[in-house]
Design a protein around this motif. Structure first.
Motif, PDB file in Angstrom:
ATOM      1  N   ALA A 247       1.052  -1.180  -0.062  1.00  0.00           N
ATOM      2  CA  ALA A 247      -0.033   0.095   0.058  1.00  0.00           C
ATOM      3  C   ALA A 247       0.734   1.143  -0.023  1.00  0.00           C
ATOM      4  CB  ALA A 247      -0.728  -0.201   1.393  1.00  0.00           C
ATOM      5  N   GLN A 248       1.583   1.511  -0.989  1.00  0.00           N
ATOM      6  CA  GLN A 248       2.807   2.390  -1.355  1.00  0.00           C
ATOM      7  C   GLN A 248       2.116   3.707  -1.683  1.00  0.00           C
ATOM      8  OE1 GLN A 248       6.693   0.875  -2.065  1.00  0.00           O
ATOM      9  NE2 GLN A 248       5.597  -1.186  -2.474  1.00  0.00           N
ATOM     10  N   LYS A 249       1.138   4.144  -1.921  1.00  0.00           N
ATOM     11  CA  LYS A 249       0.694   5.428  -2.264  1.00  0.00           C
ATOM     12  C   LYS A 249       0.531   6.237  -1.036  1.00  0.00           C
ATOM     13  CE  LYS A 249      -3.137   7.904  -4.953  1.00  0.00           C
ATOM     14  NZ  LYS A 249      -4.354   8.091  -5.417  1.00  0.00           N
ATOM     15  N   GLN A 250       1.610   6.889  -1.283  1.00  0.00           N
ATOM     16  CA  GLN A 250       1.754   7.817   0.291  1.00  0.00           C
ATOM     17  C   GLN A 250       0.728   9.165  -0.020  1.00  0.00           C
ATOM     18  OE1 GLN A 250       6.115   8.503   0.972  1.00  0.00           O
ATOM     19  NE2 GLN A 250       6.271   7.754  -1.251  1.00  0.00           N
ATOM     20  N   ARG A 251       0.344   9.420   1.289  1.00  0.00           N
ATOM     21  CA  ARG A 251      -0.548  10.620   1.399  1.00  0.00           C
ATOM     22  C   ARG A 251       0.239  11.945   1.547  1.00  0.00           C
ATOM     23  NH1 ARG A 251      -3.098   8.777   5.902  1.00  0.00           N
ATOM     24  NH2 ARG A 251      -4.830   7.877   4.654  1.00  0.00           N
ATOM     25  N   ASP A 252      -0.334  12.874   0.808  1.00  0.00           N
ATOM     26  CA  ASP A 252       0.576  14.148   0.590  1.00  0.00           C
ATOM     27  C   ASP A 252      -0.269  15.207   1.470  1.00  0.00           C
ATOM     28  OD1 ASP A 252       2.652  15.978  -0.107  1.00  0.00           O
ATOM     29  OD2 ASP A 252       2.205  15.639  -2.240  1.00  0.00           O
ATOM     30  N   LEU A 253       0.586  16.388   1.774  1.00  0.00           N
ATOM     31  CA  LEU A 253      -0.042  17.498   2.274  1.00  0.00           C
ATOM     32  C   LEU A 253      -0.764  18.304   1.222  1.00  0.00           C
ATOM     33  CD1 LEU A 253       2.920  18.996   4.388  1.00  0.00           C
ATOM     34  CD2 LEU A 253       0.833  17.978   5.221  1.00  0.00           C
ATOM     35  N   ASP A 268      10.134   8.282  -0.159  1.00  0.00           N
ATOM     36  CA  ASP A 268      11.122   8.645  -1.167  1.00  0.00           C
ATOM     37  C   ASP A 268      12.579   8.883  -0.690  1.00  0.00           C
ATOM     38  OD1 ASP A 268       9.191   8.406  -3.187  1.00  0.00           O
ATOM     39  OD2 ASP A 268       8.838  10.603  -3.119  1.00  0.00           O
ATOM     40  N   TYR A 269      12.560   9.699   0.696  1.00  0.00           N
ATOM     41  CA  TYR A 269      13.596  10.025   1.266  1.00  0.00           C
ATOM     42  C   TYR A 269      14.365   8.755   1.804  1.00  0.00           C
ATOM     43  CZ  TYR A 269      16.785  11.830   5.229  1.00  0.00           C
ATOM     44  OH  TYR A 269      17.797  12.120   6.100  1.00  0.00           O
ATOM     45  N   LEU A 270      13.776   7.863   2.373  1.00  0.00           N
ATOM     46  CA  LEU A 270      14.251   6.660   2.870  1.00  0.00           C
ATOM     47  C   LEU A 270      14.801   5.652   1.752  1.00  0.00           C
ATOM     48  CD1 LEU A 270      11.713   6.024   5.619  1.00  0.00           C
ATOM     49  CD2 LEU A 270      13.896   7.056   6.072  1.00  0.00           C
ATOM     50  N   THR A 271      13.962   5.542   0.799  1.00  0.00           N
ATOM     51  CA  THR A 271      14.383   4.585  -0.374  1.00  0.00           C
ATOM     52  C   THR A 271      15.604   5.105  -0.877  1.00  0.00           C
ATOM     53  OG1 THR A 271      12.217   3.945  -0.831  1.00  0.00           O
ATOM     54  CG2 THR A 271      13.895   3.741  -2.703  1.00  0.00           C
ATOM     55  N   GLU A 272      15.682   6.533  -1.172  1.00  0.00           N
ATOM     56  CA  GLU A 272      16.970   6.984  -1.988  1.00  0.00           C
ATOM     57  C   GLU A 272      18.101   6.877  -1.079  1.00  0.00           C
ATOM     58  OE1 GLU A 272      16.261  10.804  -3.842  1.00  0.00           O
ATOM     59  OE2 GLU A 272      14.354  10.148  -4.435  1.00  0.00           O
ATOM     60  N   THR A 273      17.936   6.960   0.162  1.00  0.00           N
ATOM     61  CA  THR A 273      19.108   6.910   0.987  1.00  0.00           C
ATOM     62  C   THR A 273      19.768   5.482   0.957  1.00  0.00           C
ATOM     63  OG1 THR A 273      18.167   8.828   2.485  1.00  0.00           O
ATOM     64  CG2 THR A 273      19.824   7.509   3.485  1.00  0.00           C
ATOM     65  N   THR A 274      18.886   4.724   1.229  1.00  0.00           N
ATOM     66  CA  THR A 274      19.390   3.170   1.418  1.00  0.00           C
ATOM     67  C   THR A 274      19.843   2.851   0.011  1.00  0.00           C
ATOM     68  OG1 THR A 274      17.558   2.644   3.118  1.00  0.00           O
ATOM     69  CG2 THR A 274      18.662   0.913   1.767  1.00  0.00           C
ATOM     70  N   LYS A 275      19.337   3.152  -1.108  1.00  0.00           N
ATOM     71  CA  LYS A 275      19.680   2.582  -2.548  1.00  0.00           C
ATOM     72  C   LYS A 275      21.243   3.155  -2.612  1.00  0.00           C
ATOM     73  CE  LYS A 275      18.826   2.645  -7.178  1.00  0.00           C
ATOM     74  NZ  LYS A 275      19.723   1.466  -7.452  1.00  0.00           N
ATOM     75  N   SER A 276      21.413   4.463  -2.344  1.00  0.00           N
ATOM     76  CA  SER A 276      22.802   5.246  -2.513  1.00  0.00           C
ATOM     77  C   SER A 276      23.794   4.330  -1.620  1.00  0.00           C
ATOM     78  CB  SER A 276      22.593   6.646  -2.294  1.00  0.00           C
ATOM     79  OG  SER A 276      23.948   7.254  -2.461  1.00  0.00           O
ATOM     80  N   LEU A 277      23.571   4.193  -0.168  1.00  0.00           N
ATOM     81  CA  LEU A 277      24.127   3.305   0.638  1.00  0.00           C
ATOM     82  C   LEU A 277      24.605   2.173  -0.134  1.00  0.00           C
ATOM     83  CD1 LEU A 277      25.460   2.971   3.476  1.00  0.00           C
ATOM     84  CD2 LEU A 277      23.359   2.123   3.973  1.00  0.00           C
ATOM     85  N   GLY A 420       1.202   8.991   6.400  1.00  0.00           N
ATOM     86  CA  GLY A 420       0.513   7.676   6.129  1.00  0.00           C
ATOM     87  C   GLY A 420       0.403   7.227   4.764  1.00  0.00           C
ATOM     88  N   PHE A 421      -0.249   6.398   4.498  1.00  0.00           N
ATOM     89  CA  PHE A 421      -0.455   5.852   2.920  1.00  0.00           C
ATOM     90  C   PHE A 421      -1.916   5.696   2.701  1.00  0.00           C
ATOM     91  CE2 PHE A 421       3.470   4.568   4.718  1.00  0.00           C
ATOM     92  CZ  PHE A 421       4.321   4.425   3.667  1.00  0.00           C
ATOM     93  N   GLU A 422      -2.274   6.217   1.356  1.00  0.00           N
ATOM     94  CA  GLU A 422      -3.727   5.938   0.954  1.00  0.00           C
ATOM     95  C   GLU A 422      -4.283   4.723   0.540  1.00  0.00           C
ATOM     96  OE1 GLU A 422      -4.181   9.148  -1.730  1.00  0.00           O
ATOM     97  OE2 GLU A 422      -4.027  10.748  -0.400  1.00  0.00           O
ATOM     98  N   GLY A 423      -3.318   3.857   0.023  1.00  0.00           N
ATOM     99  CA  GLY A 423      -3.711   2.393  -0.330  1.00  0.00           C
ATOM    100  C   GLY A 423      -2.882   2.121  -1.325  1.00  0.00           C
ATOM    101  N   ALA A 424      -2.964   0.751  -2.020  1.00  0.00           N
ATOM    102  CA  ALA A 424      -2.196   0.274  -3.207  1.00  0.00           C
ATOM    103  C   ALA A 424      -2.299   1.295  -4.290  1.00  0.00           C
ATOM    104  CB  ALA A 424      -2.908  -0.955  -3.546  1.00  0.00           C
ATOM    105  N   GLU A 425      -1.349   1.302  -5.094  1.00  0.00           N
ATOM    106  CA  GLU A 425      -1.368   2.046  -6.249  1.00  0.00           C
ATOM    107  C   GLU A 425      -2.039   1.513  -7.374  1.00  0.00           C
ATOM    108  OE1 GLU A 425       3.057   1.809  -7.199  1.00  0.00           O
ATOM    109  OE2 GLU A 425       3.289   3.358  -5.521  1.00  0.00           O
ATOM    110  N   ARG A 463      -5.288  -5.094   2.905  1.00  0.00           N
ATOM    111  CA  ARG A 463      -5.658  -4.629   4.073  1.00  0.00           C
ATOM    112  C   ARG A 463      -5.396  -3.346   4.477  1.00  0.00           C
ATOM    113  NH1 ARG A 463      -4.570  -8.374   8.222  1.00  0.00           N
ATOM    114  NH2 ARG A 463      -4.930  -6.622   9.748  1.00  0.00           N
ATOM    115  N   GLY A 464      -4.488  -2.763   3.651  1.00  0.00           N
ATOM    116  CA  GLY A 464      -3.996  -1.519   3.887  1.00  0.00           C
ATOM    117  C   GLY A 464      -2.582  -1.525   4.875  1.00  0.00           C
ATOM    118  N   GLN A 465      -1.959  -0.416   4.827  1.00  0.00           N
ATOM    119  CA  GLN A 465      -0.763  -0.327   5.578  1.00  0.00           C
ATOM    120  C   GLN A 465      -0.687  -1.016   7.191  1.00  0.00           C
ATOM    121  OE1 GLN A 465       1.862   0.944   3.715  1.00  0.00           O
ATOM    122  NE2 GLN A 465       3.271   0.450   4.991  1.00  0.00           N
TER     123      GLN A 465
END
Length: 493
Positions: A247-253, A268-277, A420-425, A463-465
């Motif tokens: 359920a990776q559709k992120q809720r935005d402001l 996005d922040y966490l993913t890019e950080t781990t990938k670069s590491l 949070g997350f809104e649901g599945a893409e 089931r959602g996040q």
């Protein structure tokens, strides 16, 4: 179970962690293992309680209570107390495909419903679980289980998070040929890119994927189903399909000034950080860098905490986390009694690190962001907030009211949105023709069947996040349903 009087003789020992001031200088796991002697004492604390609520696995007031995968906790606690580690491993693996994951990142609802927790600190179940599986790998007890017979049936699993991996493991052991599709360059889903390295080192995930590969599961990475390969091709090539896409559709402001440069979604922040590491130890520069910046994390949950810990390791100047709810009480309240999960204040790893660094807990409670202000170049400059009060309305529901005179301006050059997350893409689901409800796959719990023949769904997509243990639970459950669908009955438990 355990020692008959152990719960009276021994106290709970705090989980061993590396020093908070030093661990922020690296990306290694912050936790450290207990000694065998300590764990024997902790196992001895497990009571002969008659009804072990720790492994009942249910939800009370929409919060998980007990272990959803029904781990045989008292049994392996007793075996650890007696030093019979290999037998403890056998008991643990009966119900949990991946204890090395849950033993590190699960919030341990089992401990909240431990009978001993009625009056005393719970048995250290999570730490015992982690050590059992780690010993299994260290001592060579974990070896590839290669099926001796194949059914000739082919199954595609879309998504390689914990639900997809659990389903793949179960179905492979049942003799089916399983292919797991992952759009990222590494398998693991959020285990790889959603959870920072200091909570779950990626070698732990890679080790399990290597084992699953040796056992016969085929992983296809850098392949997005619905884009690189169509749903029609998948349906033609396989006898059944399981969607475990999360359920990776992120809720935005939705707020004035959201377009300012320097505002990013947390994942996005966490993913890019781990990938670069993992790719280059940050040499490629392909990540969002918080060094020397004032960082604000909007959202009070675990994802927000991971952003705090990541920013600290990047040498941010300051970091604050905004949450809309009040600070949790220090002890259970009357509406949060055992065996429900204890909704109480705790200083998790990220907050302990921030407190060591800055002398204070980074969390701000009952705070609402009113607007975001950018400078003349469109770069994030500051956030304007107001304090809130949580009150019960006439209808009995809680509402949040602004408190006049509590306005404040916060300097910031980076903001991470973790609300949070809104649901599945949806694009993939639409291509398969899958019916959805509130952006989640419409598939009944326990059945996991979608409206499309032969296509099943499990985990957060359905089931959602949720928690990793629910993902593993649903992965095991959907595997049983698919096995029955293909074979008329199932050999899976």
């Amino acid at each position: 179970m355990g020692k008959a009087t152990g719960f009276m003789e021994y106290t709970r020992e705090k989980a061993t962690e590396r020093n908070a001031s030093t661990r922020i200088n690296d990306w290694n796991e912050y936790s450290a293992p207990f000694s065998d002697e300590s764990l024997s004492r902790q196992g001895a604390r497990c009571m002969d309680c008659g009804t072990p609520f720790c492994h009942m696995g249910m939800e009370l007031n929409n919060v998980t209570t007990g272990c959803p995968i029904n781990n045989l906790i008292p049994e392996w606690n007793d075996l650890v107390y007696r030093g019979r580690w290999k037998e403890a491993l056998e008991r643990l693996m009966k119900t949990n495909n991946f204890p090395e994951f849950t033993g590190r990142v699960c919030p341990a609802p089992c401990e909240g419903s431990c009978t001993l927790a009625i009056t005393d600190p719970a048995v250290a179940i999570k730490n015992i679980e982690r050590t059992i599986i780690d010993k299994g790998f260290e001592n060579g007890w974990i070896t590839p289980r290669i099926p001796t017979k194949r059914t000739g049936k082919k199954i595609a699993i879309v998504g390689s998070g914990p639900a997809g991996l659990a389903a793949a493991d179960q179905l492979n052991q049942a003799g089916h040929s399983v292919t797991v599709y992952e759009r990222a360059d590494r398998p693991g889903g959020l285990l790889t890119y959603g959870i920072p390295n200091m909570k779950l080192e990626k070698e732990v995930v890679e080790r399990r994927v290597r084992l699953l590969t040796q056992e016969g599961i085929d992983f296809v990475t850098n392949t997005e189903v619905g884009k690189d390969i169509s749903s029609e091709e998948i349906n033609e090539q396989y006898d059944s399909v399981i969607l475990c896409i999360g359920a990776q559709k992120q809720r935005d402001l939705v707020i004035e000034g959201r377009e300012a440069k320097g505002i990013h979604l947390a994942m996005d922040y966490l993913t890019e950080t781990t990938k670069s590491l993992l790719d280059s130890n940050f040499e490629d520069g392909q990540f969002i860098d918080a060094e020397g910046k004032d960082v604000i994390v909007i959202g009070g949950g675990d994802t927000g905490a991971d952003c705090v810990a990541t920013a600290l390791r990047q040498k941010c100047r300051t970091v604050v986390q905004f949450g809309k709810h009040p600070q949790l009480p220090m002890a259970r309240t009357e509406d949060n009694m055992w065996p429900a999960y204890p909704d109480v204040y705790s200083l998790d790893y990220a907050y302990e690190e921030a407190q060591k660094q800055y002398g204070r807990d980074p969390r701000q409670y009952l705070i609402q962001t009113k607007k975001i202000v950018a400078d003349d170049n469109g770069n994030l400059k500051e956030l304007h907030t107001i304090q809130m009060e949580k009150v019960k309305g006439e209808d009995g529901r809680f509402v949040f009211n602004e408190i006049p005179g509590t306005e404040k301006v916060w300097p910031a050059q980076l903001v991470f949105v973790a609300i949070g997350f809104e649901g599945a893409e949806q694009p993939l689901l639409k291509q398969f023709g899958i019916e959805t409800t509130n952006q989640k796959v419409k598939a009944a719990y326990g059945e996991y069947t979608t409206n499309v023949e032969g296509v099943f769904a499990a985990g957060d997509a359905r089931r959602g996040q949720s928690l990793i243990v629910w993902a593993i639970h649903e992965g095991r459950e959907v595997a049983r349903q698919v096995d029955t669908y293909l074979m008329g009955s199932t050999v899976l438990t």
